[in-house]
Design a protein around this motif. Structure first.
Motif, PDB file in Angstrom:
ATOM      1  N   GLY A  59       0.797  -1.220   0.000  1.00  0.00           N
ATOM      2  CA  GLY A  59       0.000   0.000   0.000  1.00  0.00           C
ATOM      3  C   GLY A  59       0.828   1.267   0.000  1.00  0.00           C
ATOM      4  O   GLY A  59       0.328   2.334  -0.353  1.00  0.00           O
ATOM      5  N   ASP A  60       2.058   1.178   0.419  1.00  0.00           N
ATOM      6  CA  ASP A  60       2.951   2.329   0.433  1.00  0.00           C
ATOM      7  C   ASP A  60       4.363   1.824   0.701  1.00  0.00           C
ATOM      8  O   ASP A  60       4.549   0.711   1.201  1.00  0.00           O
ATOM      9  CB  ASP A  60       2.539   3.344   1.506  1.00  0.00           C
ATOM     10  CG  ASP A  60       2.993   4.760   1.182  1.00  0.00           C
ATOM     11  OD1 ASP A  60       2.568   5.701   1.880  1.00  0.00           O
ATOM     12  OD2 ASP A  60       3.793   4.929   0.234  1.00  0.00           O
ATOM     13  N   THR A  61       5.333   2.648   0.377  1.00  0.00           N
ATOM     14  CA  THR A  61       6.714   2.253   0.604  1.00  0.00           C
ATOM     15  C   THR A  61       7.141   2.578   2.033  1.00  0.00           C
ATOM     16  O   THR A  61       6.817   3.651   2.558  1.00  0.00           O
ATOM     17  CB  THR A  61       7.670   2.945  -0.389  1.00  0.00           C
ATOM     18  OG1 THR A  61       9.016   2.602  -0.046  1.00  0.00           O
ATOM     19  CG2 THR A  61       7.520   4.448  -0.339  1.00  0.00           C
ATOM     20  N   LEU A  62       7.862   1.656   2.640  1.00  0.00           N
ATOM     21  CA  LEU A  62       8.264   1.824   4.029  1.00  0.00           C
ATOM     22  C   LEU A  62       9.293   2.931   4.215  1.00  0.00           C
ATOM     23  O   LEU A  62       9.558   3.347   5.349  1.00  0.00           O
ATOM     24  CB  LEU A  62       8.812   0.511   4.587  1.00  0.00           C
ATOM     25  CG  LEU A  62       7.775  -0.583   4.825  1.00  0.00           C
ATOM     26  CD1 LEU A  62       8.447  -1.847   5.341  1.00  0.00           C
ATOM     27  CD2 LEU A  62       6.704  -0.109   5.814  1.00  0.00           C
ATOM     28  N   ASP A  63       9.867   3.416   3.129  1.00  0.00           N
ATOM     29  CA  ASP A  63      10.827   4.513   3.233  1.00  0.00           C
ATOM     30  C   ASP A  63      10.203   5.736   3.906  1.00  0.00           C
ATOM     31  O   ASP A  63      10.905   6.553   4.491  1.00  0.00           O
ATOM     32  CB  ASP A  63      11.337   4.910   1.852  1.00  0.00           C
ATOM     33  CG  ASP A  63      12.309   3.891   1.290  1.00  0.00           C
ATOM     34  OD1 ASP A  63      12.618   3.957   0.092  1.00  0.00           O
ATOM     35  OD2 ASP A  63      12.762   3.038   2.068  1.00  0.00           O
ATOM     36  N   TYR A  64       8.901   5.884   3.783  1.00  0.00           N
ATOM     37  CA  TYR A  64       8.227   7.065   4.294  1.00  0.00           C
ATOM     38  C   TYR A  64       7.748   6.907   5.736  1.00  0.00           C
ATOM     39  O   TYR A  64       7.067   7.790   6.264  1.00  0.00           O
ATOM     40  CB  TYR A  64       7.030   7.407   3.419  1.00  0.00           C
ATOM     41  CG  TYR A  64       7.360   7.556   1.955  1.00  0.00           C
ATOM     42  CD1 TYR A  64       6.489   7.074   0.977  1.00  0.00           C
ATOM     43  CD2 TYR A  64       8.526   8.169   1.531  1.00  0.00           C
ATOM     44  CE1 TYR A  64       6.784   7.216  -0.368  1.00  0.00           C
ATOM     45  CE2 TYR A  64       8.834   8.311   0.195  1.00  0.00           C
ATOM     46  CZ  TYR A  64       7.955   7.825  -0.760  1.00  0.00           C
ATOM     47  OH  TYR A  64       8.247   7.953  -2.089  1.00  0.00           O
ATOM     48  N   TYR A  65       8.103   5.791   6.368  1.00  0.00           N
ATOM     49  CA  TYR A  65       7.564   5.473   7.684  1.00  0.00           C
ATOM     50  C   TYR A  65       8.655   5.153   8.693  1.00  0.00           C
ATOM     51  O   TYR A  65       9.757   4.740   8.339  1.00  0.00           O
ATOM     52  CB  TYR A  65       6.638   4.256   7.596  1.00  0.00           C
ATOM     53  CG  TYR A  65       5.389   4.493   6.794  1.00  0.00           C
ATOM     54  CD1 TYR A  65       5.399   4.444   5.408  1.00  0.00           C
ATOM     55  CD2 TYR A  65       4.180   4.775   7.437  1.00  0.00           C
ATOM     56  CE1 TYR A  65       4.246   4.669   4.679  1.00  0.00           C
ATOM     57  CE2 TYR A  65       3.027   4.993   6.709  1.00  0.00           C
ATOM     58  CZ  TYR A  65       3.077   4.935   5.332  1.00  0.00           C
ATOM     59  OH  TYR A  65       1.926   5.160   4.617  1.00  0.00           O
ATOM     60  N   THR A  66       8.297   5.352   9.942  1.00  0.00           N
ATOM     61  CA  THR A  66       9.051   4.769  11.040  1.00  0.00           C
ATOM     62  C   THR A  66       8.418   3.420  11.355  1.00  0.00           C
ATOM     63  O   THR A  66       7.189   3.332  11.499  1.00  0.00           O
ATOM     64  CB  THR A  66       9.005   5.665  12.276  1.00  0.00           C
ATOM     65  OG1 THR A  66       9.771   6.847  12.015  1.00  0.00           O
ATOM     66  CG2 THR A  66       9.573   4.962  13.499  1.00  0.00           C
ATOM     67  N   ILE A  67       9.250   2.394  11.440  1.00  0.00           N
ATOM     68  CA  ILE A  67       8.766   1.038  11.660  1.00  0.00           C
ATOM     69  C   ILE A  67       9.166   0.585  13.064  1.00  0.00           C
ATOM     70  O   ILE A  67      10.294   0.828  13.501  1.00  0.00           O
ATOM     71  CB  ILE A  67       9.361   0.059  10.640  1.00  0.00           C
ATOM     72  CG1 ILE A  67       9.107   0.556   9.222  1.00  0.00           C
ATOM     73  CG2 ILE A  67       8.778  -1.342  10.854  1.00  0.00           C
ATOM     74  CD1 ILE A  67       7.646   0.708   8.881  1.00  0.00           C
ATOM     75  N   GLY A  68       8.232  -0.055  13.718  1.00  0.00           N
ATOM     76  CA  GLY A  68       8.525  -0.534  15.057  1.00  0.00           C
ATOM     77  C   GLY A  68       8.091  -1.978  15.250  1.00  0.00           C
ATOM     78  O   GLY A  68       7.212  -2.473  14.543  1.00  0.00           O
ATOM     79  N   TRP A  69       8.721  -2.619  16.211  1.00  0.00           N
ATOM     80  CA  TRP A  69       8.299  -3.948  16.650  1.00  0.00           C
ATOM     81  C   TRP A  69       7.868  -3.835  18.111  1.00  0.00           C
ATOM     82  O   TRP A  69       8.555  -3.212  18.930  1.00  0.00           O
ATOM     83  CB  TRP A  69       9.425  -4.963  16.517  1.00  0.00           C
ATOM     84  CG  TRP A  69       9.709  -5.379  15.110  1.00  0.00           C
ATOM     85  CD1 TRP A  69      10.631  -4.854  14.270  1.00  0.00           C
ATOM     86  CD2 TRP A  69       9.044  -6.418  14.381  1.00  0.00           C
ATOM     87  NE1 TRP A  69      10.597  -5.491  13.058  1.00  0.00           N
ATOM     88  CE2 TRP A  69       9.636  -6.465  13.094  1.00  0.00           C
ATOM     89  CE3 TRP A  69       8.024  -7.325  14.678  1.00  0.00           C
ATOM     90  CZ2 TRP A  69       9.232  -7.379  12.114  1.00  0.00           C
ATOM     91  CZ3 TRP A  69       7.621  -8.226  13.707  1.00  0.00           C
ATOM     92  CH2 TRP A  69       8.222  -8.244  12.444  1.00  0.00           C
TER      93      TRP A  69
END
Length: 130
Positions: A26-36
């Motif tokens: 749905g979108d590229t992860l480059d534009y997000y902060t990712i967390g676990w």
């Protein structure tokens, strides 16, 4: 809007390793902060790690620091959580989460503590047991 799907959970003996994947669409992860994040049976959810690729921010909670690492595969739009030296206390459902934009290292602890993320996967179960 980004959709997240975790995979890679399973049963591992103490001291072992496991790699979780978080595949985004749905979108590229480059534009997000990712967390676990993770939630153990009978416990509240806790933050594990955060990664903002654009600014190079990587943050790990104290219980996993030195044992867990994060990496990304931009071609696959996937983020990984490599977990080494696993302990029974690491047993939990692990969730991948995302929020638009970047965060600084100074912000990371608060974001993890509050779980201040906008998009969540459904989780993958990790069990550490002999």
């Amino acid at each position: 809007q980004v959709q997240l799907v975790e995979s890679g959970g399973g049963l591992v003996q103490p001291g072992g390793s496991l790699r979780l994947s978080c595949a985004a669409s749905g979108d590229t992860l480059d534009y997000y902060t990712i967390g676990w994040f993770r939630q153990a049976p009978g416990k509240t959810r806790e933050g594990v790690s955060l990664f903002s690729s654009t600014v190079g921010t990587t943050y790990f909670a104290d219980p996993v620091k030195g044992r867990f690492t994060m990496s990304t595969d931009n071609d696959k739009n996937t983020v990984y959580l490599q977990m080494n030296s696993l302990k029974p206390d690491d047993t939990a459902v692990y969730y991948c989460a995302a929020r638009p934009g970047t965060i600084t290292t100074a912000q990371a602890a608060g974001v993890l503590l509050l779980g201040a993320m906008d998009y969540w996967g459904k989780g993958t179960l990790v069990t550490i047991s002999s």
